[in-house]
Design an enzyme around this catalytic site. Structure first.
Site, mmCIF file in Angstrom:
data_model
loop_
_atom_site.group_PDB
_atom_site.id
_atom_site.type_symbol
_atom_site.label_atom_id
_atom_site.label_comp_id
_atom_site.label_asym_id
_atom_site.label_seq_id
_atom_site.Cartn_x
_atom_site.Cartn_y
_atom_site.Cartn_z
ATOM 1 N N ASN A 15 0.955 -1.442 -0.052
ATOM 2 C CA ASN A 15 0.178 0.154 -0.061
ATOM 3 C C ASN A 15 0.981 1.343 -0.007
ATOM 4 O OD1 ASN A 15 -1.668 2.183 0.441
ATOM 5 N ND2 ASN A 15 -2.280 1.576 2.416
ATOM 6 N N LYS A 17 0.229 4.235 -0.316
ATOM 7 C CA LYS A 17 -0.528 5.440 0.289
ATOM 8 C C LYS A 17 -0.140 6.556 -0.591
ATOM 9 C CE LYS A 17 -0.059 3.032 4.902
ATOM 10 N NZ LYS A 17 -0.130 3.243 6.204
ATOM 11 N N HIS A 102 -9.741 1.224 4.846
ATOM 12 C CA HIS A 102 -8.187 1.768 5.625
ATOM 13 C C HIS A 102 -8.640 2.405 6.824
ATOM 14 C CE1 HIS A 102 -4.201 2.671 6.620
ATOM 15 N NE2 HIS A 102 -3.845 1.369 5.844
ATOM 16 N N GLU A 104 -6.999 4.732 7.797
ATOM 17 C CA GLU A 104 -6.543 6.137 7.523
ATOM 18 C C GLU A 104 -7.838 6.858 6.883
ATOM 19 O OE1 GLU A 104 -2.943 5.710 5.624
ATOM 20 O OE2 GLU A 104 -2.085 4.899 7.343
ATOM 21 N N GLU A 174 -5.343 -4.816 10.620
ATOM 22 C CA GLU A 174 -4.358 -3.741 10.775
ATOM 23 C C GLU A 174 -4.904 -3.094 11.909
ATOM 24 O OE1 GLU A 174 -2.414 -2.680 6.624
ATOM 25 O OE2 GLU A 174 -4.160 -1.308 7.125
ATOM 26 N N GLY A 180 2.529 2.288 10.796
ATOM 27 C CA GLY A 180 3.430 3.516 10.540
ATOM 28 C C GLY A 180 4.157 3.706 12.066
ATOM 29 N N SER A 218 3.432 -2.134 10.400
ATOM 30 C CA SER A 218 4.771 -2.226 10.772
ATOM 31 C C SER A 218 5.558 -3.724 10.181
ATOM 32 C CB SER A 218 5.176 -1.970 11.972
ATOM 33 O OG SER A 218 4.865 -0.609 12.394
HETATM 34 P P1 13P Z 1 2.839 0.179 7.679
HETATM 35 O O1 13P Z 1 3.497 -1.096 7.131
HETATM 36 O O2 13P Z 1 3.718 1.599 7.004
HETATM 37 O O3 13P Z 1 2.974 0.339 9.283
HETATM 38 O O4 13P Z 1 1.467 0.455 7.190
HETATM 39 C C1 13P Z 1 0.480 -0.478 7.446
HETATM 40 C C2 13P Z 1 -0.516 -0.105 6.524
HETATM 41 O O5 13P Z 1 -1.334 0.666 6.786
HETATM 42 C C3 13P Z 1 -0.710 -0.802 5.212
HETATM 43 O O6 13P Z 1 -2.262 -0.563 4.622
#
Ligand code: 13P
Length: 260
Positions: A15, A17, A102, A104, A174, A180, A218
């Protein structure tokens, strides 16, 4: 009776982002497509890119073993919805996957589970595979609400899908506190939630019980293999580490190492 060992193929999905520009994407896509040629049948790899770069993904990943997708789709098929991207538009560029729900999107765009369910439907109607994200906040975990939260998030989606549709989704667990932050869930924490989600999927049908359930938060080359070795963890949804070709490929290799 002992539980039969899962035989599902591993799936590793990046992803990206809101990262990347044409020039750096080209380098990353080419490196991933080249590196992924060594992957065997038991592992599938994909990247979910920002929508403006779908054409680039189609051009540079088409014909490779790496699939591509988008990070969100509209709940509508067409119309006066300024700024939105319909699932059918992503399908026009041969996208395979669409992330929906997601954390976010839930946190910054107020998306609730009923909306996520409609988005999953729109994705399926357009021939895309929705990657339905669920996950609890740290506060919810500390209050013992993890299963209630992820269960409610998943149930909203399962309620609106037919059995045949539900058998075509991907689920991604997640935990919000692991995204992150560099702080992955432990393998035991992740496996416990995955087993819970698997049981919930099994409540729909045997075919639905077999959909891939990915872990995200992560994931790095150092922890991927241990996570992917768990009975109910069928791969990963990778954020930061998917922006570095070597790390993403190492995570794909970790999936390879534990695939049956
Ligand atoms: P990270 O791997 O940067 O923690 O992000 C995970 C994520 O949100 C994947 O959709």
């Amino acid at each position: 009776m002992p539980k039969e060992q899962a035989k599902r193929a591993k799936l590793v999905i990046g992803n990206w982002k809101m990262h990347g520009r044409l020039a750096e994407n080209a380098v990353l896509m080419q490196a991933v497509a080249t590196g992924a040629t060594t992957l065997q049948k038991g592992v599938r790899a994909a990247v979910c890119v920002p929508a403006p770069y779908l054409a680039q993904a189609q051009a540079l990943l088409g014909g490779s073993v790496v699939a591509w997708g988008v990070q969100d789709v509209s709940a509508h098929t067409q119309g006066a919805y300024t700024g939105e991207v319909a699932a059918g538009m992503a399908a026009d560029f041969d996208a395979t996957f669409a992330i929906v729900g997601h954390s976010e999107r839930r946190a910054y765009h107020g998306e609730h589970s009923d909306l996520v369910a409609v988005k999953a439907q729109r994705a399926l109607e357009a021939g895309l595979t929705p990657i339905v994200c669920v996950g609890e906040t740290l506060e919810q975990r500390e209050n013992g609400l993890t299963e209630q939260v992820v269960g409610t998030q998943l149930e909203a989606v399962l309620l609106v899908l037919s059995e045949a549709q539900a058998a075509k989704i991907v689920v991604a667990y997640e935990p919000v506190w692991a995204i992150g932050t560099g702080k992955s869930a432990t393998t035991a924490q992740a496996q416990q939630v995955h087993a819970f989600l698997r049981a919930q999927l099994a409540g729909k049908s045997a075919a639905v019980a077999d959909v891939p359930v990915l872990y995200g938060g992560s994931v790095k080359p150092e922890n991927a293999e241990e996570l992917f070795a768990q009975q109910d963890i069928d791969g990963g949804l990778i954020g930061g580490a998917s922006l570095k070709s070597n790390d993403f490929l190492a995570i794909c290799q970790a999936a390879q190492n534990v695939s049956v």
